[in-house]
Structures are given as structure tokens and as C-alpha cells.
Design a protein around this motif. Structure first.
Motif, PDB file in Angstrom:
ATOM      1  N   GLU A   1       0.809  -1.218   0.000  1.00  0.00           N
ATOM      2  CA  GLU A   1       0.000   0.000   0.000  1.00  0.00           C
ATOM      3  C   GLU A   1       0.846   1.274   0.000  1.00  0.00           C
ATOM      4  O   GLU A   1       0.366   2.351  -0.355  1.00  0.00           O
ATOM      5  N   LEU A   2       2.103   1.159   0.441  1.00  0.00           N
ATOM      6  CA  LEU A   2       2.965   2.337   0.549  1.00  0.00           C
ATOM      7  C   LEU A   2       3.979   2.432  -0.577  1.00  0.00           C
ATOM      8  O   LEU A   2       4.854   3.307  -0.556  1.00  0.00           O
ATOM      9  N   THR A   3       3.877   1.559  -1.570  1.00  0.00           N
ATOM     10  CA  THR A   3       4.858   1.537  -2.657  1.00  0.00           C
ATOM     11  C   THR A   3       4.947   2.885  -3.368  1.00  0.00           C
ATOM     12  O   THR A   3       6.037   3.308  -3.780  1.00  0.00           O
ATOM     13  N   SER A   4       3.836   3.584  -3.497  1.00  0.00           N
ATOM     14  CA  SER A   4       3.841   4.868  -4.207  1.00  0.00           C
ATOM     15  C   SER A   4       4.682   5.928  -3.506  1.00  0.00           C
ATOM     16  O   SER A   4       5.017   6.956  -4.100  1.00  0.00           O
ATOM     17  N   LEU A   5       5.058   5.677  -2.263  1.00  0.00           N
ATOM     18  CA  LEU A   5       5.864   6.640  -1.508  1.00  0.00           C
ATOM     19  C   LEU A   5       7.358   6.353  -1.581  1.00  0.00           C
ATOM     20  O   LEU A   5       8.173   7.170  -1.132  1.00  0.00           O
TER      21      LEU A   5
ATOM     22  N   SER B   1       9.626   6.408  -3.823  1.00  0.00           N
ATOM     23  CA  SER B   1      10.502   7.306  -4.581  1.00  0.00           C
ATOM     24  C   SER B   1      10.681   8.669  -3.915  1.00  0.00           C
ATOM     25  O   SER B   1      11.523   9.457  -4.332  1.00  0.00           O
ATOM     26  N   ASP B   2       9.929   8.929  -2.880  1.00  0.00           N
ATOM     27  CA  ASP B   2      10.012  10.209  -2.188  1.00  0.00           C
ATOM     28  C   ASP B   2      11.165  10.167  -1.185  1.00  0.00           C
ATOM     29  O   ASP B   2      11.249   9.236  -0.374  1.00  0.00           O
ATOM     30  N   PRO B   3      12.053  11.140  -1.195  1.00  0.00           N
ATOM     31  CA  PRO B   3      13.179  11.137  -0.247  1.00  0.00           C
ATOM     32  C   PRO B   3      12.740  11.056   1.210  1.00  0.00           C
ATOM     33  O   PRO B   3      13.472  10.537   2.054  1.00  0.00           O
ATOM     34  N   ARG B   4      11.545  11.536   1.513  1.00  0.00           N
ATOM     35  CA  ARG B   4      11.070  11.483   2.895  1.00  0.00           C
ATOM     36  C   ARG B   4      10.874  10.048   3.368  1.00  0.00           C
ATOM     37  O   ARG B   4      11.052   9.742   4.554  1.00  0.00           O
ATOM     38  N   PHE B   5      10.507   9.174   2.431  1.00  0.00           N
ATOM     39  CA  PHE B   5      10.296   7.778   2.803  1.00  0.00           C
ATOM     40  C   PHE B   5      11.622   7.122   3.182  1.00  0.00           C
ATOM     41  O   PHE B   5      11.726   6.420   4.192  1.00  0.00           O
ATOM     42  N   MET B   6      12.642   7.356   2.373  1.00  0.00           N
ATOM     43  CA  MET B   6      13.943   6.778   2.660  1.00  0.00           C
ATOM     44  C   MET B   6      14.485   7.310   3.985  1.00  0.00           C
ATOM     45  O   MET B   6      15.076   6.567   4.773  1.00  0.00           O
ATOM     46  N   ALA B   7      14.281   8.584   4.246  1.00  0.00           N
ATOM     47  CA  ALA B   7      14.746   9.161   5.502  1.00  0.00           C
ATOM     48  C   ALA B   7      14.021   8.532   6.694  1.00  0.00           C
ATOM     49  O   ALA B   7      14.621   8.286   7.751  1.00  0.00           O
ATOM     50  N   LEU B   8      12.741   8.260   6.505  1.00  0.00           N
ATOM     51  CA  LEU B   8      11.939   7.691   7.582  1.00  0.00           C
ATOM     52  C   LEU B   8      12.394   6.280   7.933  1.00  0.00           C
ATOM     53  O   LEU B   8      12.590   5.949   9.106  1.00  0.00           O
TER      54      LEU B   8
END
Length: 735
Positions: free
Chosen positions: A706-710, A712-719
Motif C-alpha cells: 500500500e505504501l509503494t507509491s511513496l 521514490s520520495d526522499p522522505r520515505f527513505m529518511a523515515l
């Protein structure tokens, strides 16, 4: 300055330090206190949310179920403080904070600190303690010695207002309110709100009695009476579904009594597996059902310590509870065991009559039987005798190490043991109210025997069941870990306790390596525990080790054949591994055991959605939603969003947000819906909250489809780096 002069700064600050020792998830803690420029001060954490007063001004009257929920939580917190000898004295809606739907009592004991420190000078100088609308008659009369029943009155007054929209007594001035409080009886609730159950109305009336002796013995007893009307449906909890591993047998000297019979001894090549069926509670006293079930569970756990003997898990064995047409051969075939222990128990006053039979499941032949008639205080000796007799009958050995394991965690207090069994019975119900009440019984057991390690294990698991499903994980798991540590300090060797310590350690510290190490130790201690296997499988899959997780889930299924938990965990693992065809195959097997078992989401519906089979997904979600009570399934909304039906998706999102205002909802679920709607900012804000709440589900952030769309966002990697997770692997195409 006037307060400092009247009370004395040193005495006031000393009393505040006493309050700072109160540690309970529904009490706002005190961090510090001191004196500056003649002013006394104390420091509490900043609390988000709103006060109960603010909500009352907005809604005026609350739903009956919501009142029961809030009062149960508040009563549990008050009883905890009362057990420490501390009274609030000023409980009111303004002092009750609502954080993510959970009530938290603030300013606990400040009034008591003033009273204790100031003594008679408080009364002499006219300092006011308490609030007239919620003040007990004895407090309004100026009595110096107040007890827990005064707080119970205040809790009942708050309850009255939540149900009716106004306090029990009102007036233009404090003097008039107090005069009415002392002379008038509040109007019955059903006069203004006929929908209030009769039992609830009577409970509130009793708690508002003018004379303390006419009230309930505790706030918890009041809450229990309040809920005497029909209860709500259960919410499912993954950990809360795994309930079989709380009891550890207490072993002392082996004591045989009564008539014994025995067939020829079974050889070493004979049966090496056993099912302990629920003992039949005879005598017609349904209040002793917990005792009958608890004794059977303890017997099963004691036998589980015997090397080379496999014991069927509680969930599977208790599936036969109440069966009048019981066939031991059917039990043996379904549970895969060679022998069955069954019997009956009757408890009358301080005596226990217990009869047991050991039966060869295939041949339907009685191998051994015994009857006991002993005082309740000798129940441990009866259990010991049965354990040793079965060990001898099956030609097994109970060595020194195994004997020590059964000794660990025991109590010598029959009263503590009885309270523990009552708490254990409540934990098995798995509702929020029952879990909160179980804590009262476990704490009561510790009051009788502070060295009772198994009571600490009960507390650890009760808080673990509350976490994520009913309460913010950071708070619940911290309490769980503390209790598990206390159990280990007292000598508990239960693998189940080590497991919950590992879970809570991860949530509190984000230490994956330590958590995995401790979980593997739990498996080594309890290799035949289906509960340990299921939860270790759950952990492995969250940590991205889905293949290992599936192996553990398969082991759990074998160990607990009639329970849906192992199959559900396997289904979840397959979903996180994006093996959607296998999810559907596993769901068919799990649903055959219990089609109502739902936790987090319907993974069958989610698998259909991820394969683009939306019509089948909606059909499954409609079915699953019917078992969820008032909580909307987040996956239902995600499915509509994926279909482009944003109107339906937003309607379900609004329903879930409304539900979250009154109950705890994992922010990760809301984040997933916003992500599916393309609302990344809202999604990341909620993911931040999920991490702050320290949900154990954060371990699988990188895996949730469900979170795959996130990703590519740098915020996801940081999290995920902050949580200490590896970066997501390349996502393979959906089958």
C-alpha cells in the motif's frame, strides 16, 4: 506565595515526589517540582488532544458504549493509584485529557499533596480542595480523612454528566451546589435519557450514594457494574489472539490422595503427545469457570516442560470445551495426539474436588485415573501429583532442569493464585475492557505476593495485547517490557515472557538485532509453543525475512491445528512477500477454521486488489467489514481509491477518522489511505505519527504494498533509515 506559606514548601515538594512515582498509561506523570521566587511549581509533560470538558461542550451526551470504555480505563487508573495509598480529590472533566481517544488523568494527587502537607492549616485558612459539581458529600462536609470511595463518587459524577449532559447537582453558586449535594438525590438518568440501560442507571446511583459504605468496594467494581448491560463485539488483535502461554505450573512436593486406578504402564515406545482438555466445572457455579479453565491450562503448561512430550496448544484443546458428544478418538485425530487428559473439578468454599482420567485416544482405553479432595491451598500439590503420574505413565523423565523450569514463577499464596487465574480468564476474552480488568487482578495477585513472577508475565501480555489495537504502542509496550523484566528478575523462565520482552524491546528501542536474538532464545526455551512460533513468524515477516517467517508459521499451524492464528500469520507473510495467489490458497484453509478472524485488514481482499481484481476485492471487503464492528477497514478505502472511486474512498476515510477520535487507530492505516489518494503530505505526517507512536508495524514499512507509491520520495527513505530499516528491495511485478 500564600500557598507556600500555609503548607510549607518542603512538605509540599516531598508529597509531589511521592506522586511522581505513579506510572500508569492513563495517568499523566509528574516530571519535576520546585520553588522559585516563593512560588511552588511542578512540571508535567505537554499533552496533545483535548480535555473531556471540551468534548462534553461539543457533544453533551456520549454513546453508552463510549462511556463504558472511558470509565473502565479511568477506573483502572484510579484503582492503581488507590493501591498505592494515593487519592486524587479533584477528579473532574477538566482534569481528564483525551489523547488519541485514550483518557489520561492529570493533576493526580496535587490536592492530596496540599492536604497532606498543609494538614489542619488548609482547613483553617480556607483553601478549597475539590470542585463542587464532582465533590463527594464527605469531602464537602470537610472531613479530613478521605479514601478511595471519594474518588469513586467523583468518577460517578463525571459518568452521570457524560450520559445526561449535566452534572448530578448544579446551581448558581458553589454554596447552593454543595447544599443540594448534601440534601438532594440526583434525578435518575433514565428520566432524561430512556436509552440508558437499567443496570447502568443503578450502578451510577449506587456510586453516588451519600454514605461511602453504600458505594462499590472499588472504582473497578463500579466500572464492572456499569458494563453489566449487553456488551459490544470484540476487536481482533494478532497478539491478543495468541493467549495460551500465560500459565506456569507451581511445583512443590508430590502429594497423592484418594482412589487411583491404572492400566498396564505404557512403554517407552508408546504415546508421546497429549491434549489437556478443559476440565468440566461441576456443581452449577458458573463463577468458578475461570478456576476450572485455569487449572487445566496450568496442567498443560507444566506438561509442556517435559522433554519428548508434545502438548496440544490451548486454543485447539479448548475447541472441545462444552462438547457433550466428545469422542477421544476424534480429539486424537484432530489434534494429532496419542493420549488425552480429561476430567472435572468442583470448588466449594475452601475445598476442591478434582477427578482426572488419562485415556489412550486411539484405543479409547483408560490408562490412569485419580480423584482428589483437598483444600484450595493444596491445588498446587494436586497439579504436581497429576503431572508426575502422567510422566511416569508415559515412561518419561522430568529432570532437574525441567523441574526448575516448572518451579519458576510460582506463588505460595492461594489468594494470589486465585486472583491470577481470574486475570488470566479475562485476558482470554481479548476485549479492551476485559484486558483492562485483567490488570487489576494481576496487580491484586502481586499485592498478595510481590514475588509472584507469573503475575508480572500476565501484566506484560495484557499490555502487549492492548498495544496497537487499543492503545499507543509506545506507552503499552513500555509497560509490557517493565513487567517482563520484573518477571525475569524473579526467576521466570517462560519462553513466552522472553518473547514479549523482545517485542517490547524493539518497539521501545528500535533495536532489531537485540529483538531477533531474544526471540530466537524464546523459541529455544519453548520449541513446542504455537504462540511463540506464530509471533516469531510475524516478527520475521515484518523484518523482511518472509521465507523464514513462513517456515515458523507452518510450525505454528502444526502445533495448534484448530487455531486460525498460525494460518493467518502465514497469509500475512505471503502478502508482504507479494505472493498473492498463495495468499488466496492459504486464506481458504484459515477461513475453514474461523471465517471471522480479522486483524489489520482482509489480506484476501488486499491480494485481490493488488492483482487488479477489484470486484472480487470489494466482495471480500464487504464480507470482512461485517465482522469488524464500528471500525472501517482501511484496505476497503484503498481499494476504492485504486479504482478511481475517490468519493467512496473519502467517505470510508471520514468514517475511520471519526472512529479514531474515540478509539485508538494506528496512524499507518490512515497514511496508507492518503497515499492511495495521492496525498503524500498527509501520508507522511501520519507515518511520522506512527513512528512516534512506535507501532511494531513500523518494522515492515518498506514491505507494505500500500505504501509503494511513496518509495521514490526522499522522505520515505529518511523515515525508514530513522527506524533502522534496510532500503526497499527492487519490487518484482505482481503475479
Amino acid at each position: 506565595p500564600e500557598l507556600a506559606a500555609v503548607i510549607g514548601a518542603e512538605r509540599f515538594l516531598a508529597e509531589i515526589k511521592v506522586m511522581a512515582n505513579l506510572q500508569h498509561p492513563n495517568l499523566l506523570p509528574l516530571f519535576d517540582s520546585g520553588q522559585a521566587d516563593s512560588f511552588l511549581y511542578y512540571v508535567m509533560p505537554y499533552a496533545t488532544g483535548e480535555t473531556l470538558r471540551a468534548r462534553l461542550e461539543r457533544e453533551r451526551q456520549f454513546p453508552v458504549d463510549e462511556v463504558v470504555r472511558l470509565v473502565t480505563l479511568l477506573a483502572n487508573a484510579l484503582d492503581y493509584a488507590h493501591a498505592q495509598g494515593i487519592i486524587h480529590r479533584d477528579l473532574k472533566p477538566e482534569n481528564i485529557l483525551l489523547q488519541s481517544g485514550q483518557p489520561v488523568i492529570a493533576d493526580f494527587g496535587i490536592a492530596l499533596a496540599v492536604a497532606h502537607a498543609g494538614g489542619a492549616r488548609v482547613t483553617e485558612t480556607g483553601l478549597s480542595l475539590g470542585t463542587p459539581h464532582y465533590m463527594s458529600p464527605e469531602q464537602a462536609a470537610g472531613e479530613r480523612e478521605l479514601d478511595a470511595r471519594s474518588d469513586q463518587y467523583a468518577l460517578a459524577a463525571v459518568t452521570y454528566e457524560m450520559l445526561s449532559g449535566e452534572p448530578p447537582h448544579s446551581g448558581p453558586t458553589a454554596q447552593i451546589i454543595i447544599a443540594r449535594l448534601m440534601s438532594e438525590t440526583p434525578r435518575i438518568l433514565r428520566a432524561t435519557r430512556p436509552g440508558v440501560p437499567v443496570a447502568m442507571d443503578l450502578a451510577v446511583q449506587r456510586a453516588l450514594s451519600k454514605t461511602p459504605a453504600d458505594r462499590f468496594p472499588s472504582c473497578g467494581a463500579f466500572a464492572q457494574a456499569l458494563a453489566a448491560s449487553p456488551t459490544r463485539g470484540k476487536r481482533r488483535s494478532l497478539i491478543g489472539a495468541s493467549l495460551a502461554a500465560l500459565a506456569v505450573i507451581a511445583v512443590g512436593g508430590w502429594l497423592l490422595a484418594g482412589k487411583q486406578t491404572s492400566a498396564s504402564p505404557t512403554t517407552a515406545e508408546g504415546p508421546k503427545s497429549i491434549a489437556v482438555l478443559p476440565l468440566v466445572n461441576i456443581g452449577g457455579d458458573s463463577t468458578q469457570e475461570y478456576f476450572a479453565d485455569g487449572v487445566a491450562e496450568e496442567l498443560a503448561n507444566a506438561l509442556g516442560k517435559v522433554p519428548s512430550l508434545r502438548v496440544a496448544a490451548r486454543t485447539s484443546s479448548f475447541a472441545f470445551k462444552g462438547r457433550r458428544d466428545l469422542d477421544v478418538r476424534e480429539v486424537g485425530e484432530k489434534l494429532g495426539v496419542g493420549v488425552v487428559l480429561m476430567g472435572s473439578v468442583r470448588r466449594v468454599a475452601d475445598r476442591v474436588k478434582l477427578s482426572v482420567q488419562l485415556i489412550d485416544a486411539k484405543q479409547r482405553v483408560e490408562l490412569w485415573s485419580d480423584s482428589y479432595d483437598q483444600p484450595v491451598k493444596d491445588v498446587f500439590a494436586m497439579q504436581d501429583s497429576i503431572t508426575q503420574a502422567i510422566v511416569n505413565q508415559l515412561a518419561l523423565k522430568l529432570g532437574g532442569a525441567e523441574l526448575a523450569a516448572t518451579l519458576a514463577g510460582r506463588t505460595t499464596s492461594p489468594e494470589a493464585h486465585d486472583l491470577y487465574l481470574q486475570g488470566l480468564a479475562l485476558v482470554h476474552q481479548s476485549t479492551e475492557q476485559a484486558l483492562r480488568r485483567s490488570l487489576e487482578y494481576f496487580r491484586g495477585a502481586l499485592a498478595k505476593d510481590p514475588a509472584y513472577a507469573q503475575a508480572y508475565v500476565g501484566i506484560a501480555w495484557a499490555y502487549a495485547y492492548l498495544a496497537d489495537a487499543y492503545q499507543v504502542a509506545a506507552v503499552a509496550y513500555d509497560s509490557s517490557r517493565t513487567a517482563a523484566q520484573e518477571a525475569m528478575k524473579l526467576g521466570s523462565q517462560a519462553g513466552e515472557n522472553v518473547l514479549i520482552f523482545a517485542y517490547s524491546t524493539y518497539v521501545v528501542d528500535w533495536d532489531e538485532a537485540k529483538a531477533d536474538r531474544e526471540m530466537r532464545r524464546a523459541v529455544a526455551i519453548s520449541p513446542n509453543s504455537a504462540d511463540v512460533a506464530s509471533l516469531y513468524a510475524n516478527w520475521l515477516c515484518l523484518a523482511g525475512q518472509t521465507d523464514r517467517g513462513i517456515v515458523e508459521a507452518d510450525r505454528a499451524i502444526v502445533l495448534d491445528r484448530l487455531a486460525p492464528l498460525g494460518g493467518f500469520v502465514r497469509e500475512w507473510c505471503l502478502y508482504l512477500g507479494r505472493r498473492y495467489d498463495e495468499v488466496r490458497a492459504q486464506h481458504a484453509r484459515t477461513a475453514a477454521l474461523d471465517e471471522t478472524f480479522i486483524y489489520l485488514d482482509s489480506f484476501l481482499g488486499a491480494a485481490y486488489r493488488e492483482q487488479g481484481r477489484y470486484a472480487e476485492a470489494l466482495t471480500e471487503y464487504a464480507r470482512a467489514q461485517s465482522f469488524m464492528g464500528g471500525q472501517p477497514l482501511h484496505g476497503y478505502a484503498i481499494t476504492y481509491a485504486r479504482m478511481g472511486r475517490t468519493k467512496e474512498a473519502r467517505e470510508l476515510l471520514a468514517e475511520l477518522e471519526a472512529y479514531a477520535r474515540k478509539h485508538y487507530v494506528n496512524p499507518l492505516f490512515l497514511a496508507a489511505i492518503h497515499a492511495s489518494l495521492g496525498e503524500k503530505d498527509q501520508a507522511f505526517a501520519l507515518l511520522e505519527r506512527a513512528v512516534t507512536d512506535r507501532t511494531v508495524l513500523a518494522a515492515g514499512l518498506a514491505l507494505w504494498p500500500e505504501l509503494t507509491s511513496l518509495h521514490s520520495d526522499p522522505r520515505f527513505m529518511a523515515l525508514i533509515r530513522r527506524v533502522g530499516l534496510p532500503e526497499p528491495l527492487t519490487i518484482r511485478p505482481r503475479p
